[in-house]
Design a protein around this motif. Structure first.
Motif, PDB file in Angstrom:
ATOM      1  N   GLY A 190       0.805  -1.219   0.000  1.00 58.02           N
ATOM      2  CA  GLY A 190       0.000   0.000   0.000  1.00 58.02           C
ATOM      3  C   GLY A 190       0.833   1.261   0.000  1.00 58.02           C
ATOM      4  N   THR A 191       1.812   1.345   0.881  1.00 57.00           N
ATOM      5  CA  THR A 191       2.636   2.552   0.982  1.00 57.00           C
ATOM      6  C   THR A 191       3.429   2.798  -0.298  1.00 57.00           C
ATOM      7  N   LYS A 192       4.070   1.749  -0.802  1.00 55.20           N
ATOM      8  CA  LYS A 192       4.884   1.901  -2.001  1.00 55.20           C
ATOM      9  C   LYS A 192       4.027   2.250  -3.219  1.00 55.20           C
ATOM     10  N   LEU A 193       2.869   1.586  -3.320  1.00 54.25           N
ATOM     11  CA  LEU A 193       2.009   1.841  -4.473  1.00 54.25           C
ATOM     12  C   LEU A 193       1.439   3.251  -4.430  1.00 54.25           C
ATOM     13  N   ALA A 194       1.084   3.728  -3.239  1.00 55.96           N
ATOM     14  CA  ALA A 194       0.562   5.090  -3.110  1.00 55.96           C
ATOM     15  C   ALA A 194       1.613   6.115  -3.504  1.00 55.96           C
ATOM     16  N   GLN A 195       2.870   5.859  -3.163  1.00 48.80           N
ATOM     17  CA  GLN A 195       3.944   6.781  -3.534  1.00 48.80           C
ATOM     18  C   GLN A 195       4.105   6.857  -5.048  1.00 48.80           C
ATOM     19  N   GLU A 196       4.063   5.714  -5.724  1.00 49.05           N
ATOM     20  CA  GLU A 196       4.231   5.709  -7.178  1.00 49.05           C
ATOM     21  C   GLU A 196       3.011   6.298  -7.880  1.00 49.05           C
ATOM     22  N   MET A 197       1.805   5.936  -7.416  1.00 46.05           N
ATOM     23  CA  MET A 197       0.597   6.474  -8.047  1.00 46.05           C
ATOM     24  C   MET A 197       0.449   7.962  -7.767  1.00 46.05           C
ATOM     25  N   GLY A 198       1.050   8.436  -6.664  1.00 47.18           N
ATOM     26  CA  GLY A 198       0.992   9.858  -6.375  1.00 47.18           C
ATOM     27  C   GLY A 198       1.685  10.699  -7.426  1.00 47.18           C
ATOM     28  N   LYS A 199       2.584  10.084  -8.198  1.00 47.41           N
ATOM     29  CA  LYS A 199       3.238  10.796  -9.298  1.00 47.41           C
ATOM     30  C   LYS A 199       2.307  10.974 -10.489  1.00 47.41           C
ATOM     31  N   LEU A 200       1.210  10.190 -10.517  1.00 42.42           N
ATOM     32  CA  LEU A 200       0.291  10.211 -11.659  1.00 42.42           C
ATOM     33  C   LEU A 200      -1.029  10.887 -11.330  1.00 42.42           C
ATOM     34  N   THR A 201      -1.448  10.847 -10.076  1.00 42.62           N
ATOM     35  CA  THR A 201      -2.708  11.468  -9.676  1.00 42.62           C
ATOM     36  C   THR A 201      -2.610  11.878  -8.218  1.00 42.62           C
ATOM     37  N   SER A 202      -3.264  12.985  -7.881  1.00 40.34           N
ATOM     38  CA  SER A 202      -3.266  13.451  -6.494  1.00 40.34           C
ATOM     39  C   SER A 202      -4.432  12.890  -5.711  1.00 40.34           C
ATOM     40  N   ASN A 203      -5.273  12.089  -6.340  1.00 36.59           N
ATOM     41  CA  ASN A 203      -6.462  11.550  -5.688  1.00 36.59           C
ATOM     42  C   ASN A 203      -6.517  10.048  -5.931  1.00 36.59           C
ATOM     43  N   PHE A 204      -5.909   9.275  -5.019  1.00 37.61           N
ATOM     44  CA  PHE A 204      -5.769   7.828  -5.199  1.00 37.61           C
ATOM     45  C   PHE A 204      -6.344   7.095  -3.993  1.00 37.61           C
ATOM     46  N   ARG A 205      -7.145   6.059  -4.274  1.00 37.48           N
ATOM     47  CA  ARG A 205      -7.698   5.222  -3.208  1.00 37.48           C
ATOM     48  C   ARG A 205      -7.409   3.755  -3.519  1.00 37.48           C
ATOM     49  N   LEU A 225     -11.138  -4.891   2.403  1.00 40.36           N
ATOM     50  CA  LEU A 225     -10.963  -3.453   2.653  1.00 40.36           C
ATOM     51  C   LEU A 225     -11.606  -2.656   1.529  1.00 40.36           C
ATOM     52  N   SER A 226     -12.575  -1.793   1.900  1.00 38.92           N
ATOM     53  CA  SER A 226     -13.181  -0.904   0.912  1.00 38.92           C
ATOM     54  C   SER A 226     -12.174   0.148   0.479  1.00 38.92           C
ATOM     55  N   LEU A 227     -12.420   0.732  -0.671  1.00 39.44           N
ATOM     56  CA  LEU A 227     -11.490   1.711  -1.228  1.00 39.44           C
ATOM     57  C   LEU A 227     -11.296   2.881  -0.262  1.00 39.44           C
ATOM     58  N   THR A 228     -10.040   3.180   0.059  1.00 40.10           N
ATOM     59  CA  THR A 228      -9.723   4.226   1.017  1.00 40.10           C
ATOM     60  C   THR A 228      -8.412   4.895   0.633  1.00 40.10           C
ATOM     61  N   ASP A 229      -8.240   6.143   1.076  1.00 39.18           N
ATOM     62  CA  ASP A 229      -6.981   6.840   0.834  1.00 39.18           C
ATOM     63  C   ASP A 229      -5.996   6.627   1.986  1.00 39.18           C
ATOM     64  N   LYS A 230      -6.399   5.869   3.001  1.00 38.93           N
ATOM     65  CA  LYS A 230      -5.517   5.549   4.122  1.00 38.93           C
ATOM     66  C   LYS A 230      -4.792   4.246   3.807  1.00 38.93           C
ATOM     67  N   VAL A 231      -3.626   4.378   3.187  1.00 46.50           N
ATOM     68  CA  VAL A 231      -2.918   3.199   2.686  1.00 46.50           C
ATOM     69  C   VAL A 231      -2.363   2.353   3.822  1.00 46.50           C
ATOM     70  N   ASP A 232      -2.202   2.936   5.026  1.00 44.45           N
ATOM     71  CA  ASP A 232      -1.726   2.137   6.157  1.00 44.45           C
ATOM     72  C   ASP A 232      -2.723   1.040   6.504  1.00 44.45           C
ATOM     73  N   ARG A 233      -3.990   1.319   6.335  1.00 46.00           N
ATOM     74  CA  ARG A 233      -5.002   0.295   6.604  1.00 46.00           C
ATOM     75  C   ARG A 233      -4.861  -0.881   5.642  1.00 46.00           C
ATOM     76  N   PHE A 234      -4.469  -0.567   4.408  1.00 46.13           N
ATOM     77  CA  PHE A 234      -4.234  -1.656   3.447  1.00 46.13           C
ATOM     78  C   PHE A 234      -3.122  -2.570   3.966  1.00 46.13           C
ATOM     79  N   ASN A 235      -2.024  -1.975   4.411  1.00 46.43           N
ATOM     80  CA  ASN A 235      -0.914  -2.782   4.926  1.00 46.43           C
ATOM     81  C   ASN A 235      -1.335  -3.603   6.140  1.00 46.43           C
ATOM     82  N   GLN A 236      -2.138  -3.001   7.014  1.00 47.58           N
ATOM     83  CA  GLN A 236      -2.567  -3.712   8.218  1.00 47.58           C
ATOM     84  C   GLN A 236      -3.456  -4.900   7.872  1.00 47.58           C
TER      85      GLN A 236
END
Length: 803
Positions: A165-180, A225-236
């Motif tokens: 989750g953390t790594k994917l959010a960092q990479e997708m953040g380069k493509l969009t500012s709104n990622f879940r 896990l439902s779609l969320t912008d809290k990527v830490d929950r994905f890791n948990q």
């Protein structure tokens, strides 16, 4: 400057006028064929036909003469205001401009297709065009749902994605500012023969399995896990997961895909975002009808069946979904499906992408180490293309597309553009034609939308099937002897009455009428297929179809057939001649003019090696084959084409790597080897020189299944370059060595010569003999001389003697 759509519309008008001229010049006037007895029937014959509603027009002629080309009617005296000649038209109802950015805007503000709503008025057989534009806006929101196979073989993959989750959010953040991000998992149906059902396996299917003795009970699909912008929950949530175990090799992944697509509220899909569904597995899926092995005969209903525990509750009640149902639900919910599978399954899932629109396939490492790069590559691939789809398409409407992509060149027959950058705008010209008229009061409409987009174009259709003069029809008109309805210049008589003004009754006949019922002298009355009554022919009914015409000379069943079907089912029979629908030609309308099936992946018609005939490629290049002549190992350019795929797929270099077309054009299977086998007679050996002056070798062959296979060396063959210092030392050493050798040879020659001379001297000395009392230098004092003596004639000598 005119747009491509304007050019195409003008071309269509010119073609229509040219067609009308040719039919007139050749005497082939289909409008006066005798089949039209009313204005509405006339308009259905051909798009060029017009009807004259003037009362006195055609008096003394047959009624069918009112149906003719518009210019002919005017020449024959019909005033322009009485000519019924409707044409197709387009009205734009909603036309908001395209947006440039996505995030930070409300859902209704972001526009990616223009226009949004139009109305089309269609006359059957008459084409009209409209243009639409599509643009993928920048910084558009993205929803990504990671659907993972949690069967036992995916244990190492689960360990790899625990911090995804953390790594994917960092990479997708380069493509969009709104990622879940969301997460779900699947295994298979918990029933025999798909899973272990014995009592000892209910709580722990891995019971007795030595390599991994503990796992969770088998389940079909579990939404975690439902779609969320809290990527830490994905890791948990991922860290809490444990693998399970099923009995057979295939998994129940298609059950999970369908639930993830249709359970919109539970998953949390946003309407204003791109929907990405990543499907990660290392095995093949169960397909529809596989459920019958377990006694499941009920087809999948395509609905959401998640219980209060967010688990798929109908897993053991319904069969696996079909590919068609999957494709329909994914498209309906604007979901891009990404197959992330291991290399051995690539070909299988690649075939699925051809059957499910909006899907891509990427190769996943055995332990999912490359999953982030895979998702980014798939996302970029999705955003680099636009493909149109049509929804609720009426059967009697024909559509054809012409794409104009970034190069500005119109591509007839294509409805997609590739190799795009975010923010690029592409346009499509759509040709619309109605083949027939629906029942009155029927509302028709259809939708055009890019695959995976929420934006769409709504097209409402109005049919020009009624004539304006029909609104003023008069019943029991005096013009029709008060026993008929006067409509658009003609009388429609009550039953039992005939004639242009309903002046005759059925059964009246006489010799004076018979001559008017013959097409020519000597011909049969009413062509032998009708009776002459009241100066006109009444045609017989036939079980095969309709007989019509002034002399019953025409019918709608005597046209050419193809495979027993009249006009191949793609045309209408008019007086012995097939009038083909749009998109078909030929005597029996069996030849399609559609060329999209002949367009190869590189955009060329039949890959430039053949011609498109009746919708199929006929390859003209020797050795070429395939649906689009794309396969040709022996063609001169085969090695050059495959070289570009080797460069971009193996080394990420070359022309195709720059414009990101590698995945679209290079679909061949590539096998890397240490040593290349060049003895295969079915393979073509190709080689080329790299930028580093190395030689790359590969072979190109066609598999029995039709798949192209490229076998290449892992690394190019490179010869070691010469070392300048070593070359210099070698040259100097060689010179010195040659000098020493020559000196040694000279010395050896001198030594041999001296030894030979000394030996000769020794031999001469050993042969010398000296007497003891005689000096070899001493000369004896006495010498002996011989003197010649002369004699005279008497024998006396004058001198002589010895001294």
């Amino acid at each position: 400057m005119w747009s491509p759509g304007t050019w195409l519309w003008r071309a269509a008008v010119c073609c229509m006028l040219l067609e009308t001229f040719l039919h007139t010049a050749r005497g082939l006037n289909m409008c006066m064929g005798g089949s039209a007895t009313s204005c509405e029937e006339c308009l259905l014959i051909h798009r060029s036909c017009a009807w004259c509603a003037q009362e006195e027009f055609g008096r003394g002629r047959t009624l069918n003469s009112r149906c003719d080309f518009s210019q002919n009617l005017q020449k024959r005296g019909c005033e322009a205001r009485f000519i019924e000649y409707p044409s197709s038209s387009i009205s734009v109802l909603h036309n908001m401009p395209l947006s440039s950015k996505g995030s930070g805007w409300t859902q209704n503000d972001v526009v990616q297709i223009q226009p949004q709503k139009i109305s089309v008025s269609l006359r059957p057989g008459d084409q009209t065009w409209f243009e639409l534009q599509v643009r993928q806006v920048e910084d558009y929101p993205v929803d990504l749902y990671y659907l993972m196979d949690l069967s036992l073989s995916m244990k190492d993959d689960l360990e790899t994605i625990r911090n995804l989750g953390t790594k994917l959010a960092q990479e997708m953040g380069k493509l969009t500012s709104n990622f879940r991000l969301g997460f779900g998992s699947f295994v298979d149906k918990n029933m025999s023969p798909f899973s272990y059902t014995a009592t000892k396996y209910q709580e722990n299917p891995c019971n007795g399995y030595k390599l991994f003795p503990n796992c969770v009970p088998t389940f079909g699909f579990r939404h975690i896990l439902s779609l969320t912008d809290k990527v830490d929950r994905f890791n948990q949530e991922v860290q809490k997961q444990m693998v399970s175990r099923n009995r057979d090799a295939p998994e129940g992944g298609f059950d999970a895909i369908l639930q993830a697509a249709v359970c919109k509220e539970e998953i949390g899909w946003r309407k204003e975002a791109y929907h990405l569904l990543v499907f990660a597995t290392d095995d093949v899926p169960h397909l529809a009808l596989d459920g019958r092995l377990g006694g499941l005969v009920q087809p999948h209903d395509g609905e959401c069946h998640l219980n209060d525990k967010n688990e798929y509750s109908a897993s053991t009640q319904m069969d696996y979904p079909s590919l068609a149902l999957l494709g329909e639900k994914l498209a309906e919910n604007n979901i891009f499906l990404i197959f992330a599978v291991t290399k051995r399954l690539y070909v299988i899932y690649k075939n699925f992408t051809a059957l499910i629109p909006g899907t891509t396939v990427e190769i996943l490492d055995t332990d999912s180490k490359n999953v982030i790069q895979l998702i980014i590559a798939a996302y970029n691939n999705i955003r680099s293309k636009v493909e149109l789809s049509v929804w609720d398409h009426p059967e009697d409407i024909s559509l054809s597309f012409t794409a104009t992509c970034q190069d500005g060149k119109p591509l007839p027959g294509l409805r997609k553009c590739a190799d795009l950058k975010i923010g690029d705008t592409v346009s499509f010209n759509v040709s619309v034609e109605a083949r027939s008229c629906p029942p009155r009061g029927t509302d028709q409409s259809f939708t055009i939308k890019p695959v995976g987009f929420k934006d769409h174009l709504q097209v409402s259709v109005d049919y020009q099937c009624d004539c304006g003069c029909s609104r003023t029809a008069k019943t029991n008109s005096s013009i029709c002897s008060s026993i008929g309805t006067y409509n658009c210049g003609t009388c429609h008589c009550e039953p039992g009455y005939l004639g242009a003004r309903c002046e005759c009754q059925e059964g009246e006949s006489g010799s004076s009428f018979l001559s008017a019922c013959r097409e020519a002298e000597g011909k049969q009355v009413c062509s032998g297929r009708g009776e002459c009554s009241c100066n006109q022919c009444l045609c017989y009914e036939s079980e095969f179809g309709k007989i019509y015409g002034s002399y019953c000379e025409c019918d709608d069943f005597s046209c050419a057939r193809h495979k027993g079907i009249l006009c191949s089912g793609h045309g209408e029979c008019h007086c012995g001649e097939c009038k083909c629908h749009a998109g078909f030609i030929g005597d029996n309308c069996n030849c399609s003019t559609e060329t999209s099936t002949c367009i190869a992946d590189d955009g060329q018609m039949c890959s430039g090696r053949g011609s498109c005939v009746c919708g199929h490629c006929q390859c003209t290049e020797p050795g070429a084959f395939g649906d689009t002549c794309e396969k040709c190992p022996t063609c001169p350019d085969a090695c050059g084409t495959k070289r570009e795929c080797i460069e971009c797929r193996l080394f990420n270099s070359g022309r195709l790597a720059d414009n990101q077309t590698c995945q679209r054009l290079c679909k061949d299977e590539i096998i890397t080897v240490e040593t290349l086998d060049t003895d295969d007679p079915a393979a073509v050996l190709c080689l080329y020189k790299t930028e580093n002056d190395c030689v790359m070798k590969f072979t190109y062959s066609e598999h029995a299944s039709g798949l192209s296979i490229l076998t290449a060396l892992k690394e190019p063959e490179c010869g070691g370059g010469p070392d300048a210092l070593m070359v210099l030392l070698a040259v100097v050493g060689s010179i010195l060595l040659v000098g020493v050798v020559l000196l040694a040879v000279w010395k050896l020659a001198i030594t041999v010569h001296d030894r030979r001379e000394f030996s000769r001297f020794q031999n001469a000395r050993s042969r010398a003999r000296y007497e003891m009392a005689c000096n070899p230098l001493y000369k004896h004092p006495v010498t002996t001389h011989f003197v010649e003596t002369d004699f005279d004639m008497y024998g006396k000598s004058y001198n002589g003697g010895v001294h």
